[in-house]
Design a protein around this motif. Sequence first.
Motif, PDB file in Angstrom:
ATOM      1  N   GLN A 104     -22.395 -29.137 -29.337  1.00  0.00           N
ATOM      2  CA  GLN A 104     -22.099 -30.478 -29.856  1.00  0.00           C
ATOM      3  C   GLN A 104     -23.342 -31.336 -30.121  1.00  0.00           C
ATOM      4  OE1 GLN A 104     -19.309 -32.613 -27.366  1.00  0.00           O
ATOM      5  NE2 GLN A 104     -18.327 -33.522 -29.148  1.00  0.00           N
ATOM      6  N   PRO A 105     -24.310 -31.424 -29.197  1.00  0.00           N
ATOM      7  CA  PRO A 105     -25.474 -32.278 -29.464  1.00  0.00           C
ATOM      8  C   PRO A 105     -26.301 -31.829 -30.661  1.00  0.00           C
ATOM      9  CG  PRO A 105     -25.308 -31.763 -27.116  1.00  0.00           C
ATOM     10  CD  PRO A 105     -24.344 -30.861 -27.831  1.00  0.00           C
ATOM     11  N   ALA A 106     -26.340 -30.527 -30.914  1.00  0.00           N
ATOM     12  CA  ALA A 106     -27.156 -30.005 -32.007  1.00  0.00           C
ATOM     13  C   ALA A 106     -26.444 -30.056 -33.350  1.00  0.00           C
ATOM     14  CB  ALA A 106     -27.564 -28.562 -31.711  1.00  0.00           C
TER      15      ALA A 106
ATOM     16  N   ALA B 141     -24.885 -33.841 -37.573  1.00  0.00           N
ATOM     17  CA  ALA B 141     -26.043 -33.285 -38.274  1.00  0.00           C
ATOM     18  C   ALA B 141     -25.596 -32.547 -39.537  1.00  0.00           C
ATOM     19  CB  ALA B 141     -26.818 -32.338 -37.364  1.00  0.00           C
ATOM     20  N   ARG B 142     -26.527 -32.424 -40.479  1.00  0.00           N
ATOM     21  CA  ARG B 142     -26.256 -31.742 -41.744  1.00  0.00           C
ATOM     22  C   ARG B 142     -26.751 -30.305 -41.668  1.00  0.00           C
ATOM     23  NH1 ARG B 142     -29.637 -31.680 -46.067  1.00  0.00           N
ATOM     24  NH2 ARG B 142     -30.844 -33.328 -45.035  1.00  0.00           N
ATOM     25  N   ILE B 143     -25.985 -29.395 -42.268  1.00  0.00           N
ATOM     26  CA  ILE B 143     -26.414 -28.000 -42.354  1.00  0.00           C
ATOM     27  C   ILE B 143     -27.375 -27.887 -43.534  1.00  0.00           C
ATOM     28  CG2 ILE B 143     -25.691 -25.598 -42.637  1.00  0.00           C
ATOM     29  CD1 ILE B 143     -22.938 -26.419 -41.557  1.00  0.00           C
ATOM     30  N   VAL B 144     -28.673 -27.882 -43.220  1.00  0.00           N
ATOM     31  CA  VAL B 144     -29.698 -27.829 -44.270  1.00  0.00           C
ATOM     32  C   VAL B 144     -29.690 -26.466 -44.949  1.00  0.00           C
ATOM     33  CG1 VAL B 144     -32.174 -27.994 -44.740  1.00  0.00           C
ATOM     34  CG2 VAL B 144     -31.116 -29.497 -43.035  1.00  0.00           C
ATOM     35  N   LYS B 145     -29.505 -25.444 -44.136  1.00  0.00           N
ATOM     36  CA  LYS B 145     -29.503 -24.075 -44.659  1.00  0.00           C
ATOM     37  C   LYS B 145     -28.640 -23.209 -43.764  1.00  0.00           C
ATOM     38  CE  LYS B 145     -32.680 -20.206 -45.642  1.00  0.00           C
ATOM     39  NZ  LYS B 145     -34.091 -19.738 -45.537  1.00  0.00           N
ATOM     40  N   ALA B 146     -27.884 -22.326 -44.378  1.00  0.00           N
ATOM     41  CA  ALA B 146     -27.079 -21.355 -43.627  1.00  0.00           C
ATOM     42  C   ALA B 146     -27.534 -19.954 -44.023  1.00  0.00           C
ATOM     43  CB  ALA B 146     -25.600 -21.534 -43.927  1.00  0.00           C
ATOM     44  N   GLU B 147     -27.853 -19.140 -43.039  1.00  0.00           N
ATOM     45  CA  GLU B 147     -28.254 -17.757 -43.275  1.00  0.00           C
ATOM     46  C   GLU B 147     -27.158 -16.809 -42.790  1.00  0.00           C
ATOM     47  OE1 GLU B 147     -32.248 -16.370 -42.163  1.00  0.00           O
ATOM     48  OE2 GLU B 147     -32.584 -18.415 -41.439  1.00  0.00           O
ATOM     49  N   VAL B 148     -26.754 -15.904 -43.644  1.00  0.00           N
ATOM     50  CA  VAL B 148     -25.824 -14.848 -43.261  1.00  0.00           C
ATOM     51  C   VAL B 148     -26.554 -13.533 -43.471  1.00  0.00           C
ATOM     52  CG1 VAL B 148     -23.628 -13.736 -43.766  1.00  0.00           C
ATOM     53  CG2 VAL B 148     -23.792 -16.220 -43.840  1.00  0.00           C
ATOM     54  N   ARG B 149     -26.810 -12.820 -42.397  1.00  0.00           N
ATOM     55  CA  ARG B 149     -27.705 -11.666 -42.455  1.00  0.00           C
ATOM     56  C   ARG B 149     -27.005 -10.329 -42.604  1.00  0.00           C
ATOM     57  NH1 ARG B 149     -32.010 -13.751 -37.780  1.00  0.00           N
ATOM     58  NH2 ARG B 149     -32.829 -15.488 -39.032  1.00  0.00           N
ATOM     59  N   ARG B 150     -25.693 -10.354 -42.768  1.00  0.00           N
ATOM     60  CA  ARG B 150     -24.923  -9.158 -43.075  1.00  0.00           C
ATOM     61  C   ARG B 150     -23.676  -9.615 -43.829  1.00  0.00           C
ATOM     62  NH1 ARG B 150     -24.080  -5.452 -39.540  1.00  0.00           N
ATOM     63  NH2 ARG B 150     -22.054  -4.924 -40.373  1.00  0.00           N
TER      64      ARG B 150
ATOM     65  N   PHE C 140     -23.673 -18.066 -28.873  1.00  0.00           N
ATOM     66  CA  PHE C 140     -24.582 -18.933 -29.618  1.00  0.00           C
ATOM     67  C   PHE C 140     -25.780 -19.289 -28.746  1.00  0.00           C
ATOM     68  CE2 PHE C 140     -20.668 -19.784 -31.963  1.00  0.00           C
ATOM     69  CZ  PHE C 140     -21.113 -19.905 -33.272  1.00  0.00           C
ATOM     70  N   ARG C 141     -26.901 -19.532 -29.370  1.00  0.00           N
ATOM     71  CA  ARG C 141     -28.017 -20.153 -28.670  1.00  0.00           C
ATOM     72  C   ARG C 141     -28.594 -21.225 -29.591  1.00  0.00           C
ATOM     73  NH1 ARG C 141     -30.327 -15.429 -30.513  1.00  0.00           N
ATOM     74  NH2 ARG C 141     -32.414 -15.596 -31.436  1.00  0.00           N
ATOM     75  N   VAL C 142     -29.113 -22.250 -28.987  1.00  0.00           N
ATOM     76  CA  VAL C 142     -29.670 -23.370 -29.737  1.00  0.00           C
ATOM     77  C   VAL C 142     -31.172 -23.411 -29.498  1.00  0.00           C
ATOM     78  CG1 VAL C 142     -29.681 -25.870 -30.041  1.00  0.00           C
ATOM     79  CG2 VAL C 142     -27.527 -24.675 -29.557  1.00  0.00           C
ATOM     80  N   ILE C 143     -31.934 -23.336 -30.575  1.00  0.00           N
ATOM     81  CA  ILE C 143     -33.394 -23.395 -30.493  1.00  0.00           C
ATOM     82  C   ILE C 143     -33.847 -24.675 -31.173  1.00  0.00           C
ATOM     83  CG2 ILE C 143     -35.572 -22.265 -31.059  1.00  0.00           C
ATOM     84  CD1 ILE C 143     -33.835 -20.663 -29.147  1.00  0.00           C
ATOM     85  N   LYS C 144     -34.567 -25.494 -30.420  1.00  0.00           N
ATOM     86  CA  LYS C 144     -35.106 -26.729 -30.982  1.00  0.00           C
ATOM     87  C   LYS C 144     -36.606 -26.589 -31.178  1.00  0.00           C
ATOM     88  CE  LYS C 144     -31.561 -29.770 -29.102  1.00  0.00           C
ATOM     89  NZ  LYS C 144     -31.256 -30.973 -28.286  1.00  0.00           N
ATOM     90  N   GLN C 145     -37.085 -27.201 -32.240  1.00  0.00           N
ATOM     91  CA  GLN C 145     -38.487 -27.086 -32.600  1.00  0.00           C
ATOM     92  C   GLN C 145     -39.377 -27.631 -31.477  1.00  0.00           C
ATOM     93  OE1 GLN C 145     -39.501 -29.128 -36.248  1.00  0.00           O
ATOM     94  NE2 GLN C 145     -40.629 -27.341 -36.975  1.00  0.00           N
TER      95      GLN C 145
ATOM     96  N   MET D 294     -30.089 -26.956 -38.820  1.00  0.00           N
ATOM     97  CA  MET D 294     -29.492 -28.285 -38.815  1.00  0.00           C
ATOM     98  C   MET D 294     -30.542 -29.375 -39.059  1.00  0.00           C
ATOM     99  SD  MET D 294     -26.457 -27.148 -38.219  1.00  0.00           S
ATOM    100  CE  MET D 294     -25.654 -28.749 -38.234  1.00  0.00           C
ATOM    101  N   SER D 295     -30.094 -30.478 -39.627  1.00  0.00           N
ATOM    102  CA  SER D 295     -30.996 -31.602 -39.877  1.00  0.00           C
ATOM    103  C   SER D 295     -31.469 -32.232 -38.575  1.00  0.00           C
ATOM    104  CB  SER D 295     -30.295 -32.662 -40.739  1.00  0.00           C
ATOM    105  OG  SER D 295     -29.150 -33.192 -40.064  1.00  0.00           O
ATOM    106  N   SER D 296     -30.837 -31.900 -37.468  1.00  0.00           N
ATOM    107  CA  SER D 296     -31.256 -32.386 -36.147  1.00  0.00           C
ATOM    108  C   SER D 296     -32.534 -31.702 -35.684  1.00  0.00           C
ATOM    109  CB  SER D 296     -30.146 -32.132 -35.119  1.00  0.00           C
ATOM    110  OG  SER D 296     -29.895 -30.737 -34.992  1.00  0.00           O
ATOM    111  N   GLY D 297     -32.975 -30.692 -36.435  1.00  0.00           N
ATOM    112  CA  GLY D 297     -34.161 -29.938 -36.073  1.00  0.00           C
ATOM    113  C   GLY D 297     -33.849 -28.693 -35.263  1.00  0.00           C
ATOM    114  N   ALA D 298     -32.569 -28.470 -35.008  1.00  0.00           N
ATOM    115  CA  ALA D 298     -32.162 -27.312 -34.211  1.00  0.00           C
ATOM    116  C   ALA D 298     -31.735 -26.157 -35.115  1.00  0.00           C
ATOM    117  CB  ALA D 298     -31.007 -27.693 -33.288  1.00  0.00           C
ATOM    118  N   ALA D 299     -31.961 -24.949 -34.615  1.00  0.00           N
ATOM    119  CA  ALA D 299     -31.419 -23.752 -35.241  1.00  0.00           C
ATOM    120  C   ALA D 299     -30.314 -23.241 -34.324  1.00  0.00           C
ATOM    121  CB  ALA D 299     -32.497 -22.694 -35.414  1.00  0.00           C
TER     122      ALA D 299
END
Length: 293
Positions: free
Chosen positions: A15-17, A21-30, A80-85, A111-116
């Motif tokens: 929720q915090p991440a 927040a806006r989804i700046v980019k979404a990657e689908v790797r398969r 899920f894991r949340v990675i912040k810059q 995310m625009s929050s700076g989190a992946a």
Amino acid sequence: MPELPEVETVRRGLQPAMEGARIVKAEVRRKDLRFAFQKDFVARLTGQTVTGLGRRAKYLMADLDSGDVLVMHLGMSGSFRVIKQDEQQVPGKFHHPRNEDRAHDHVVFHMSSGAAVIFNDPRRFGYMKIIARKALEDEPLLKGLGPEPLGNEFDAKMLARSCANKKTSLKAALLDQRVVAGLGNIYVCEALFRAHLSPRRLAATLATKKGEPADHAKRLVTAIHAVLNQAIKAGGSSLRDHRQTDGELGYFQHSFQVYDREGEKCQTAGCGGIVRRFTQNGRSTFWCPKCQK
């Protein structure tokens, strides 16, 4: 498979991440997980703001400002894991290293929050689908789900009414997502133990001949509420694959009173019974034959 408390724990961790927040980019790797991704999956997510992050049964539901909803299911091994810059996460007391094989990082939301926000799923039984909010009621994945066990409408009267004419066992009825949504094997075993009800009892016995809730139906609802709230507070149960979003283990498994305690003494005061296990509907059931009637 993660049950309601685990999914709710993940929701609160994301929720915090994600929320607001806006989804700046979404990657689908398969091209697929359990099911193939929709062809316009990335396009419908890119640039959208997550206006709310909810849960329905075992599904995570991200409301988008476009009017769509991103529905996510963890499957058997998804997390899920949340990675912040510029921020390293500190392992908690119950930390257990995650799978380091990044080949299983199948979806990434920047995310625009700076989190992946990264979805990892070694066994690929999880899935994601974008559904228009107005079409949710007709969505096959969600259609027919029963009430939320922690919702205001779920009470002894509703449970008794749902089970009144069922000829199945009480445990089987509670695992039926049409009767109550989100319960799984662990928490059904625990709730039945706390209510002192046998998993073999007929579900129909929750209702009186007049269709009113029997006293043990009231005990059962109270037990369901208690065990779920306790498990959520503890961060869920870390059996096999479940992790919180910061990598820390949930630790409700240390509070199990009957689940996975075969051969141990019953924890009910003055009982003196022994916890037994038997297979019921293809799943292990743990119970105390002496005090669960």
